[in-house]
Design a protein around this motif. Structure first.
Motif, PDB file in Angstrom:
ATOM      1  N   GLU A  17       3.906   6.020  -6.886  1.00  0.00           N
ATOM      2  CA  GLU A  17       2.933   4.951  -6.747  1.00  0.00           C
ATOM      3  C   GLU A  17       3.145   3.804  -7.736  1.00  0.00           C
ATOM      4  O   GLU A  17       2.621   2.713  -7.528  1.00  0.00           O
ATOM      5  N   TRP A  18       3.907   4.018  -8.818  1.00  0.00           N
ATOM      6  CA  TRP A  18       4.067   2.962  -9.822  1.00  0.00           C
ATOM      7  C   TRP A  18       4.700   1.710  -9.234  1.00  0.00           C
ATOM      8  O   TRP A  18       4.347   0.594  -9.594  1.00  0.00           O
ATOM      9  N   LEU A  19       5.641   1.885  -8.305  1.00  0.00           N
ATOM     10  CA  LEU A  19       6.291   0.729  -7.697  1.00  0.00           C
ATOM     11  C   LEU A  19       5.296  -0.094  -6.885  1.00  0.00           C
ATOM     12  O   LEU A  19       5.322  -1.325  -6.912  1.00  0.00           O
ATOM     13  N   ALA A  58       0.846  -1.194   0.000  1.00  0.00           N
ATOM     14  CA  ALA A  58       0.000   0.000   0.000  1.00  0.00           C
ATOM     15  C   ALA A  58       0.880   1.242   0.000  1.00  0.00           C
ATOM     16  O   ALA A  58       1.874   1.311   0.731  1.00  0.00           O
ATOM     17  N   TYR A  59       0.505   2.231  -0.804  1.00  0.00           N
ATOM     18  CA  TYR A  59       1.248   3.487  -0.871  1.00  0.00           C
ATOM     19  C   TYR A  59       0.684   4.441   0.171  1.00  0.00           C
ATOM     20  O   TYR A  59      -0.536   4.606   0.279  1.00  0.00           O
ATOM     21  N   SER A  60       1.534   5.071   0.934  1.00  0.00           N
ATOM     22  CA  SER A  60       1.089   5.968   2.000  1.00  0.00           C
ATOM     23  C   SER A  60       1.870   7.277   1.975  1.00  0.00           C
ATOM     24  O   SER A  60       3.101   7.272   1.929  1.00  0.00           O
ATOM     25  N   THR A  61       1.141   8.355   2.036  1.00  0.00           N
ATOM     26  CA  THR A  61       1.753   9.678   2.186  1.00  0.00           C
ATOM     27  C   THR A  61       1.281  10.326   3.488  1.00  0.00           C
ATOM     28  O   THR A  61       1.523  11.504   3.718  1.00  0.00           O
ATOM     29  N   ILE A 110      13.159  -5.321  -9.892  1.00  0.00           N
ATOM     30  CA  ILE A 110      12.578  -3.992 -10.066  1.00  0.00           C
ATOM     31  C   ILE A 110      13.380  -3.229 -11.118  1.00  0.00           C
ATOM     32  O   ILE A 110      14.599  -3.111 -10.986  1.00  0.00           O
ATOM     33  N   PRO A 111      12.697  -2.709 -12.157  1.00  0.00           N
ATOM     34  CA  PRO A 111      13.432  -1.970 -13.204  1.00  0.00           C
ATOM     35  C   PRO A 111      13.987  -0.648 -12.696  1.00  0.00           C
ATOM     36  O   PRO A 111      13.538  -0.085 -11.771  1.00  0.00           O
ATOM     37  N   LEU A 115       3.332  -2.204  -9.285  1.00  0.00           N
ATOM     38  CA  LEU A 115       4.158  -3.307  -9.766  1.00  0.00           C
ATOM     39  C   LEU A 115       4.274  -4.409  -8.718  1.00  0.00           C
ATOM     40  O   LEU A 115       4.125  -5.600  -9.015  1.00  0.00           O
ATOM     41  N   LEU A 116       4.517  -4.037  -7.480  1.00  0.00           N
ATOM     42  CA  LEU A 116       4.659  -5.019  -6.404  1.00  0.00           C
ATOM     43  C   LEU A 116       3.369  -5.802  -6.159  1.00  0.00           C
ATOM     44  O   LEU A 116       3.397  -6.942  -5.715  1.00  0.00           O
ATOM     45  N   ASN A 117       2.217  -5.197  -6.454  1.00  0.00           N
ATOM     46  CA  ASN A 117       0.926  -5.858  -6.284  1.00  0.00           C
ATOM     47  C   ASN A 117       0.491  -6.668  -7.499  1.00  0.00           C
ATOM     48  O   ASN A 117      -0.568  -7.294  -7.472  1.00  0.00           O
ATOM     49  N   SER A 118       1.275  -6.681  -8.548  1.00  0.00           N
ATOM     50  CA  SER A 118       0.889  -7.399  -9.766  1.00  0.00           C
ATOM     51  C   SER A 118       0.961  -8.913  -9.566  1.00  0.00           C
ATOM     52  O   SER A 118       1.742  -9.417  -8.754  1.00  0.00           O
TER      53      SER A 118
END
Length: 93
Positions: free
Chosen positions: A54-56, A34-37, A92-93, A59-62
């Motif tokens: 948020e793109w990472l 989960a992304y958190s700010t 990770i790219p 990707l991690l949730n794919s």
């Protein structure tokens, strides 16, 4: 004082808790990043990756990344262990 609740190892990076981050649990049945700010601090068996995009997290949730993860991590009853030694091996790219 907040620092009295942190162990010695956490004091080195306590400021990163307040930054944008990707949060994930120790054990889960699927990828649950989960992304958190919000600047929340974590307790118990949650981990984070300090990252400002948020793109990472997507990707991690794919499903592809989760499939790869199950090949390199410890699968246990109740889920998969999402610990740093395995998460750091993700391509990770």
């Amino acid at each position: 004082d907040f620092t009295i609740f942190l162990g010695t190892s956490q004091l080195a990076y306590w400021q990163e808790f307040a930054e944008a981050k990707i949060i994930y649990p120790d054990i889960a049945q699927r990828a649950e990043f989960a992304y958190s700010t919000s600047g929340h601090y974590l307790v118990n068996t949650l981990y984070f990756i300090p990252y400002e995009s948020e793109w990472l997290c997507a990707l991690l949730n794919s499903s592809t990344m989760f499939w790869f993860y199950t090949k390199i991590s410890t699968v246990i009853v109740g889920g998969v262990r999402f610990i740093a030694q395995y998460v750091s091996q993700l391509p990770i790219p």
